[in-house]
Design a protein around this motif. Structure first.
Motif, PDB file in Angstrom:
ATOM      1  N   GLU A 251       0.822  -1.211   0.000  1.00 60.87           N
ATOM      2  CA  GLU A 251       0.000   0.000   0.000  1.00 60.87           C
ATOM      3  C   GLU A 251       0.855   1.259   0.000  1.00 60.87           C
ATOM      4  N   LEU A 252       1.935   1.222   0.780  1.00 65.17           N
ATOM      5  CA  LEU A 252       2.832   2.376   0.811  1.00 65.17           C
ATOM      6  C   LEU A 252       3.461   2.629  -0.552  1.00 65.17           C
ATOM      7  N   GLU A 253       3.812   1.585  -1.243  1.00 73.38           N
ATOM      8  CA  GLU A 253       4.400   1.755  -2.568  1.00 73.38           C
ATOM      9  C   GLU A 253       3.387   2.364  -3.540  1.00 73.38           C
ATOM     10  N   GLU A 254       2.110   1.926  -3.465  1.00 65.47           N
ATOM     11  CA  GLU A 254       1.081   2.497  -4.327  1.00 65.47           C
ATOM     12  C   GLU A 254       0.841   3.968  -4.010  1.00 65.47           C
ATOM     13  N   GLN A 255       0.799   4.295  -2.690  1.00 71.65           N
ATOM     14  CA  GLN A 255       0.608   5.698  -2.294  1.00 71.65           C
ATOM     15  C   GLN A 255       1.767   6.572  -2.764  1.00 71.65           C
ATOM     16  N   TYR A 256       2.950   6.014  -2.713  1.00 71.00           N
ATOM     17  CA  TYR A 256       4.113   6.777  -3.168  1.00 71.00           C
ATOM     18  C   TYR A 256       4.024   7.069  -4.662  1.00 71.00           C
ATOM     19  N   LYS A 257       3.635   6.081  -5.445  1.00 75.01           N
ATOM     20  CA  LYS A 257       3.491   6.309  -6.880  1.00 75.01           C
ATOM     21  C   LYS A 257       2.407   7.362  -7.162  1.00 75.01           C
ATOM     22  N   LEU A 258       1.277   7.266  -6.424  1.00 79.18           N
ATOM     23  CA  LEU A 258       0.212   8.236  -6.602  1.00 79.18           C
ATOM     24  C   LEU A 258       0.660   9.651  -6.239  1.00 79.18           C
ATOM     25  N   GLN A 259       1.416   9.771  -5.148  1.00 79.39           N
ATOM     26  CA  GLN A 259       1.913  11.076  -4.725  1.00 79.39           C
ATOM     27  C   GLN A 259       2.875  11.671  -5.753  1.00 79.39           C
ATOM     28  N   VAL A 260       3.728  10.832  -6.301  1.00 82.70           N
ATOM     29  CA  VAL A 260       4.648  11.317  -7.339  1.00 82.70           C
ATOM     30  C   VAL A 260       3.876  11.802  -8.557  1.00 82.70           C
ATOM     31  N   GLU A 261       2.844  11.066  -8.955  1.00 84.85           N
ATOM     32  CA  GLU A 261       2.036  11.464 -10.108  1.00 84.85           C
ATOM     33  C   GLU A 261       1.306  12.781  -9.844  1.00 84.85           C
ATOM     34  N   ASN A 262       0.721  12.938  -8.637  1.00 83.44           N
ATOM     35  CA  ASN A 262       0.030  14.184  -8.290  1.00 83.44           C
ATOM     36  C   ASN A 262       0.986  15.375  -8.287  1.00 83.44           C
ATOM     37  N   PHE A 263       2.171  15.163  -7.757  1.00 81.31           N
ATOM     38  CA  PHE A 263       3.147  16.252  -7.715  1.00 81.31           C
ATOM     39  C   PHE A 263       3.531  16.700  -9.118  1.00 81.31           C
ATOM     40  N   THR A 264       3.790  15.728  -9.990  1.00 78.74           N
ATOM     41  CA  THR A 264       4.150  16.095 -11.374  1.00 78.74           C
ATOM     42  C   THR A 264       3.010  16.834 -12.065  1.00 78.74           C
ATOM     43  N   ASN A 265       1.753  16.387 -11.847  1.00 74.23           N
ATOM     44  CA  ASN A 265       0.598  17.077 -12.445  1.00 74.23           C
ATOM     45  C   ASN A 265       0.449  18.499 -11.908  1.00 74.23           C
ATOM     46  N   PHE A 266       0.622  18.638 -10.596  1.00 74.86           N
ATOM     47  CA  PHE A 266       0.511  19.958  -9.985  1.00 74.86           C
ATOM     48  C   PHE A 266       1.568  20.915 -10.529  1.00 74.86           C
ATOM     49  N   TYR A 267       2.766  20.441 -10.641  1.00 76.32           N
ATOM     50  CA  TYR A 267       3.840  21.292 -11.160  1.00 76.32           C
ATOM     51  C   TYR A 267       3.551  21.684 -12.611  1.00 76.32           C
ATOM     52  N   TYR A 268       3.049  20.754 -13.392  1.00 77.67           N
ATOM     53  CA  TYR A 268       2.740  21.046 -14.796  1.00 77.67           C
ATOM     54  C   TYR A 268       1.618  22.090 -14.903  1.00 77.67           C
ATOM     55  N   LEU A 269       0.588  21.954 -14.068  1.00 77.84           N
ATOM     56  CA  LEU A 269      -0.520  22.912 -14.102  1.00 77.84           C
ATOM     57  C   LEU A 269      -0.075  24.300 -13.662  1.00 77.84           C
ATOM     58  N   GLU A 270       0.796  24.372 -12.710  1.00 75.15           N
ATOM     59  CA  GLU A 270       1.319  25.676 -12.285  1.00 75.15           C
ATOM     60  C   GLU A 270       2.079  26.353 -13.426  1.00 75.15           C
ATOM     61  N   CYS A 271       2.862  25.576 -14.134  1.00 75.34           N
ATOM     62  CA  CYS A 271       3.591  26.157 -15.278  1.00 75.34           C
ATOM     63  C   CYS A 271       2.629  26.664 -16.349  1.00 75.34           C
ATOM     64  N   GLN A 272       1.579  25.903 -16.615  1.00 74.66           N
ATOM     65  CA  GLN A 272       0.588  26.340 -17.596  1.00 74.66           C
ATOM     66  C   GLN A 272      -0.125  27.611 -17.139  1.00 74.66           C
ATOM     67  N   GLN A 273      -0.428  27.687 -15.842  1.00 77.96           N
ATOM     68  CA  GLN A 273      -1.095  28.883 -15.305  1.00 77.96           C
ATOM     69  C   GLN A 273      -0.196  30.112 -15.446  1.00 77.96           C
ATOM     70  N   GLU A 274       1.071  29.966 -15.167  1.00 74.61           N
ATOM     71  CA  GLU A 274       1.994  31.098 -15.322  1.00 74.61           C
ATOM     72  C   GLU A 274       2.040  31.578 -16.767  1.00 74.61           C
ATOM     73  N   GLU A 275       2.054  30.655 -17.709  1.00 77.95           N
ATOM     74  CA  GLU A 275       2.112  31.040 -19.117  1.00 77.95           C
ATOM     75  C   GLU A 275       0.839  31.787 -19.548  1.00 77.95           C
ATOM     76  N   GLN A 276      -0.333  31.451 -18.968  1.00 80.20           N
ATOM     77  CA  GLN A 276      -1.578  32.139 -19.308  1.00 80.20           C
ATOM     78  C   GLN A 276      -1.703  33.502 -18.613  1.00 80.20           C
ATOM     79  N   ILE A 277      -1.168  33.641 -17.408  1.00 82.54           N
ATOM     80  CA  ILE A 277      -1.286  34.886 -16.655  1.00 82.54           C
ATOM     81  C   ILE A 277      -0.427  35.991 -17.250  1.00 82.54           C
ATOM     82  N   LYS A 278       0.746  35.691 -17.768  1.00 80.42           N
ATOM     83  CA  LYS A 278       1.669  36.710 -18.260  1.00 80.42           C
ATOM     84  C   LYS A 278       1.080  37.520 -19.428  1.00 80.42           C
TER      85      LYS A 278
END
Length: 370
Positions: A251-278
């Motif tokens: 279970e810990l290994e699955e949660q770790y994979k999910l957390q890594v995926e969420n972090f990468t998605n969050f970082y990608y969305l933040e970059c997209q938001q910055e590009e739209q705000i400028k």
């Protein structure tokens, strides 16, 4: 008696020219006839003119023969032999006869060797012995110095012998009292008995200590066996929590994979938001600048009250000129910040306020950490 000695004896007797063939099996059992024949032949080799009794029918004759041969070898060849082993006439007698045969065999080899080879062998032997005994040189030097010092002290003592002789003769001539001698002997006996008792007590203590140590040893051995059995049982039995531990680990290994995926998605969305705000910020700034420029043009037009129509036309023309006079910069230069606020007609205070607004928007969006 070893097999090597038996083999060496038979080979030496064959080399010396014994008329009868000798095998190793001849001495497995007592064979006095063969032993007597060999002894007589070896004695004749040393002394051909020697006469020995060959009759060995009785026990006394056999004993007489063994004694004569042993006495002859001791006097002529300086070889000491054990008569009891010779009388056994088995493998142990071979060990005694080997003393004689080895001497005769070495003599035969020395006689057959050439003089030059003999000198070379002696020279090489001397070198070998010298090389092997280099470690004994220090000991020899030490013994030589001790012998010298002992000789000097002995010489000094011999010089005092004249005086010491008189004292020694006087002490010997003095009569001894039996009572004093008896007391000294009794005192010595008492000391010896005390030492004997002490030794017995120590022996008893040693026996008791050995028994205690044996008991402790057995106890420790039992404890070791018990601990080994426990260890084997623990190694063979799997703990109850291991299944739960394996599930939690998955279970810990699955949660770790999910957390890594969420972090990468969050970082990608933040970059997209910055590009739209400028681009939105740049458009708002440009719109605000245009409004300020139009306001300035209208204020300039209201000051001329004399020619309304001309002023209106002039205002329209001025506005057009103002609109045309405003430099239209590319979007990438405005975003990069290469053009300052003064060039666009904006004061430094307004540019600072715009920068503050941008910082506040960044903080509200949570982009400061990136």
């Amino acid at each position: 008696m070893s097999f090597r000695d038996l083999q060496n004896f038979t080979e030496m007797m064959r080399a010396l020219g014994f008329p009868r063939l000798i095998s190793v099996e001849n001495f497995r059992t007592p064979n006095f006839t063969l032993v007597a024949e060999i002894l007589i032949w070896l004695a004749k080799c040393y002394e051909p003119q020697m006469e020995l009794a060959t009759d060995i029918t009785t026990e006394s004759d056999r004993i007489f023969l063994i004694k004569n041969v042993a006495q002859f070898m001791a006097t002529k060849a300086h070889i000491k032999m054990n008569t009891k082993r010779l009388y056994q006439a088995d493998g142990y007698s071979v060990k005694e006869m080997l003393k004689i045969t080895s001497v005769l065999y070495n003599a035969m080899k020395t006689k057959q060797m050439a003089p030059e080879d003999r000198v070379e062998e002696e020279h090489s032997k001397f070198k070998f012995e010298l090389g092997t005994r280099l470690s004994d040189l220090k000991a020899a030097q030490q013994l030589a110095s001790e012998a010298t010092s002992k000789g000097a002290s002995l010489y000094d003592l011999l010089g005092k012998e004249v005086e010491l002789r008189k004292l020694r003769t006087a002490a010997i001539a003095r009569p001894l009292e039996s009572s004093e001698t008896e007391k000294a002997i009794k005192h010595a006996i008492k000391e010896v008995l005390e030492n004997v008792e002490k030794t017995k007590v120590m022996m008893k203590n040693v026996v008791s200590d050995v028994a205690n140590l044996d008991a402790r040893k057995e106890k420790k051995h039992r404890q070791l066996e018990v601990n080994q059995r426990r260890l084997q049982t623990l190694q063979s039995v799997r703990p109850l929590f291991m299944e739960e531990y394996a599930k939690l680990e998955e279970e810990l290994e699955e949660q770790y994979k999910l957390q890594v995926e969420n972090f990468t998605n969050f970082y990608y969305l933040e970059c997209q938001q910055e590009e739209q705000i400028k681009p939105e910020k740049v458009f708002e700034d440009r719109k605000r600048i245009m409004q300020q420029v139009k306001g300035n043009c209208e204020e300039a037009a209201s000051s001329n009250d004399e020619e309304d129509t001309a002023e209106d036309r002039g205002l329209d023309g001025d506005t057009d000129e103002c609109e045309t006079s405003i430099p239209r910069l590319p979007l990438k230069d405005i975003v990069a910040g290469t053009v300052s606020g003064n060039v666009l007609g904006v004061d430094s205070d307004e540019s600072e306020e715009s920068e503050k607004d941008e910082d506040e928007e960044d903080e509200s969006l949570g982009l400061d950490g990136f």
